[in-house]
Design a protein around this motif. Sequence first.
Motif, PDB file in Angstrom:
ATOM      1  N   ILE A 233       0.778  -1.205  -0.125  1.00 58.99           N
ATOM      2  CA  ILE A 233      -0.147   0.302   0.041  1.00 58.99           C
ATOM      3  C   ILE A 233       0.798   1.075   0.003  1.00 58.99           C
ATOM      4  O   ILE A 233       1.847   1.336   0.934  1.00 58.99           O
ATOM      5  CB  ILE A 233      -0.842   0.156   1.148  1.00 58.99           C
ATOM      6  N   LEU A 234       0.594   2.224  -0.865  1.00 58.07           N
ATOM      7  CA  LEU A 234       1.382   3.311  -0.982  1.00 58.07           C
ATOM      8  C   LEU A 234       0.553   4.480  -0.740  1.00 58.07           C
ATOM      9  O   LEU A 234      -0.426   4.687  -1.157  1.00 58.07           O
ATOM     10  CB  LEU A 234       2.069   3.530  -2.518  1.00 58.07           C
ATOM     11  N   GLY A 235       1.094   5.505  -0.178  1.00 54.55           N
ATOM     12  CA  GLY A 235       0.093   6.759   0.346  1.00 54.55           C
ATOM     13  C   GLY A 235       1.185   7.993   0.701  1.00 54.55           C
ATOM     14  O   GLY A 235       2.255   7.797   0.850  1.00 54.55           O
ATOM     15  N   SER A 236       0.298   8.986   0.922  1.00 62.43           N
ATOM     16  CA  SER A 236       1.053  10.476   1.226  1.00 62.43           C
ATOM     17  C   SER A 236       0.465  10.922   2.339  1.00 62.43           C
ATOM     18  O   SER A 236      -0.886  10.871   2.452  1.00 62.43           O
ATOM     19  CB  SER A 236       1.052  11.372  -0.050  1.00 62.43           C
ATOM     20  N   LEU A 237       1.226  11.309   3.355  1.00 63.53           N
ATOM     21  CA  LEU A 237       0.714  12.097   4.552  1.00 63.53           C
ATOM     22  C   LEU A 237       0.940  13.336   4.384  1.00 63.53           C
ATOM     23  O   LEU A 237       2.294  13.902   4.308  1.00 63.53           O
ATOM     24  CB  LEU A 237       1.544  11.333   5.749  1.00 63.53           C
ATOM     25  N   ARG A 238       0.097  14.373   4.702  1.00 67.10           N
ATOM     26  CA  ARG A 238       0.250  15.762   4.716  1.00 67.10           C
ATOM     27  C   ARG A 238      -0.399  16.361   5.702  1.00 67.10           C
ATOM     28  O   ARG A 238      -1.094  15.860   6.553  1.00 67.10           O
ATOM     29  CB  ARG A 238      -0.361  16.235   3.338  1.00 67.10           C
ATOM     30  N   ALA A 239       0.221  17.592   6.289  1.00 70.54           N
ATOM     31  CA  ALA A 239      -0.318  18.117   7.309  1.00 70.54           C
ATOM     32  C   ALA A 239      -0.048  19.729   7.319  1.00 70.54           C
ATOM     33  O   ALA A 239       1.035  20.273   6.876  1.00 70.54           O
ATOM     34  CB  ALA A 239       0.310  17.748   8.621  1.00 70.54           C
ATOM     35  N   SER A 240      -1.024  20.630   7.581  1.00 66.55           N
ATOM     36  CA  SER A 240      -1.130  21.950   7.307  1.00 66.55           C
ATOM     37  C   SER A 240      -0.194  22.564   8.757  1.00 66.55           C
ATOM     38  O   SER A 240       0.242  23.669   8.598  1.00 66.55           O
ATOM     39  CB  SER A 240      -2.365  22.547   7.270  1.00 66.55           C
ATOM     40  N   GLY A 241      -0.370  21.784   9.693  1.00 60.70           N
ATOM     41  CA  GLY A 241       0.432  22.158  10.885  1.00 60.70           C
ATOM     42  C   GLY A 241       1.886  21.184  11.184  1.00 60.70           C
ATOM     43  O   GLY A 241       1.660  19.999  10.940  1.00 60.70           O
ATOM     44  N   ARG A 242       2.849  21.546  11.941  1.00 56.61           N
ATOM     45  CA  ARG A 242       3.804  21.192  12.238  1.00 56.61           C
ATOM     46  C   ARG A 242       3.738  20.182  13.352  1.00 56.61           C
ATOM     47  O   ARG A 242       4.432  18.925  13.173  1.00 56.61           O
ATOM     48  CB  ARG A 242       5.202  21.699  12.379  1.00 56.61           C
ATOM     49  N   GLY A 243       2.814  20.267  14.156  1.00 57.84           N
ATOM     50  CA  GLY A 243       2.902  19.534  15.411  1.00 57.84           C
ATOM     51  C   GLY A 243       2.137  17.974  15.046  1.00 57.84           C
ATOM     52  O   GLY A 243       2.864  16.885  15.495  1.00 57.84           O
ATOM     53  N   ALA A 244       1.244  18.018  14.494  1.00 53.75           N
ATOM     54  CA  ALA A 244       0.803  16.472  14.084  1.00 53.75           C
ATOM     55  C   ALA A 244       1.839  15.715  13.076  1.00 53.75           C
ATOM     56  O   ALA A 244       2.177  14.640  13.211  1.00 53.75           O
ATOM     57  CB  ALA A 244      -0.703  16.755  13.309  1.00 53.75           C
ATOM     58  N   TRP A 245       2.431  16.636  12.324  1.00 59.88           N
ATOM     59  CA  TRP A 245       3.577  16.077  11.367  1.00 59.88           C
ATOM     60  C   TRP A 245       4.652  15.515  11.920  1.00 59.88           C
ATOM     61  O   TRP A 245       4.912  14.295  11.894  1.00 59.88           O
ATOM     62  CB  TRP A 245       3.771  16.914  10.244  1.00 59.88           C
TER      63      TRP A 245
END
Length: 371
Positions: A233-245
């Motif tokens: 399974i291939l995916g991308s993880l994105r976040a607009s804030g740095r904390g969750a990333w």
Amino acid sequence: MHAHPELSWQEHRTTAVLRDRLLAAGLPAVVAPMGTGVVCDVGRGGPIVAIRGDIDALRLPDTKDVPYRSTVEGACHACGHDLHASATLGAALALAATLEASGTPGTVRVLLQPAEEAVPGGASALVAAGVLDGVQAVFGLHADPSLEVGRIGASAGPITSAADQLEVRLKGPGGHTGRPHQTADLVHIAARVVVDLPMSLGRLSDPRDGLNLTFGSIHAGNAPNVVPTEARILGSLRASGRGAWEAAPRHLPALLAAIVEPLGATWELDHQRGAPPIVNDPWAVGLVARAGSAIVGADHLGPTQQSAGGEDFSWYGDLAPLGYVRLGVHRPGTDRVDIHASSFDLDERAIALGARLLAGAAFEALLDLTA
């Protein structure tokens, strides 16, 4: 550059062309420590600010019917990096003349950066090599086809999102689909991962950070009556804030174990960290706005929204204030085509505007820092 694109970490011809052009102007250009990319200091003494243009192309065919169409099969400047590099080169040449003629103290470090499209990218490599040490501001721009040429978008605060790549590999003994209870049903487990992992990760993340895990590829087996032994399974993880990333690498293994292991399979996770969000500094953006207003007029300068796309320019923000702007490249009267499309093209009048914008922002920064 558009006719001769080169992929990340392969930009040897591009590096030589840019370095030689700077050397021909009498500037001390050197190849970056990684072997591709160029670093060049313009001016002397005083505070140091930097301007950056990325130089790599995308793995994408060029479908445009133009004289400067890509001559390299399967590679294309469909993100505007050829414009970014050309504008940065132009800014360097302009600054060399302006700083000398005006007697303004200070140094502009020109970064013609490789491998922005790679994970990890060239920005983190330049930071690790110490190229950004002592720099007090970094300015960059990106082609924006949503804006017509002659318009500039600039805002303080978050301007891009974090972007990582994930690969989940599942393994089991395999078996017959008539007896799934005797094995680990990898198709079922893979489906659980695709549905449950983003949902569970979201419950452990601050919703203000806008975390988004989306899968783009899933493969398991080839027959309707065989339980496969492997799934991918291939995916991308994105976040607009740095904390969750920053917290995601801690949460993902525990969540995968909770989903997969009770159902009898094993798992492996390859989490390729990309870059955090770019967060523009109000002071640096103010300098860009000051320069942009002088170039295109205040009525052609406006705010811009945060993008879900990632950009490794953000790594420079760990060392210095950032001023990252969007430069209009759409040619009026033509269809609007987004970046990363094989038919992407731009109005070349944007190159000179981008050069003036980067040079102006860097010059304004030196004036502020030496006041």
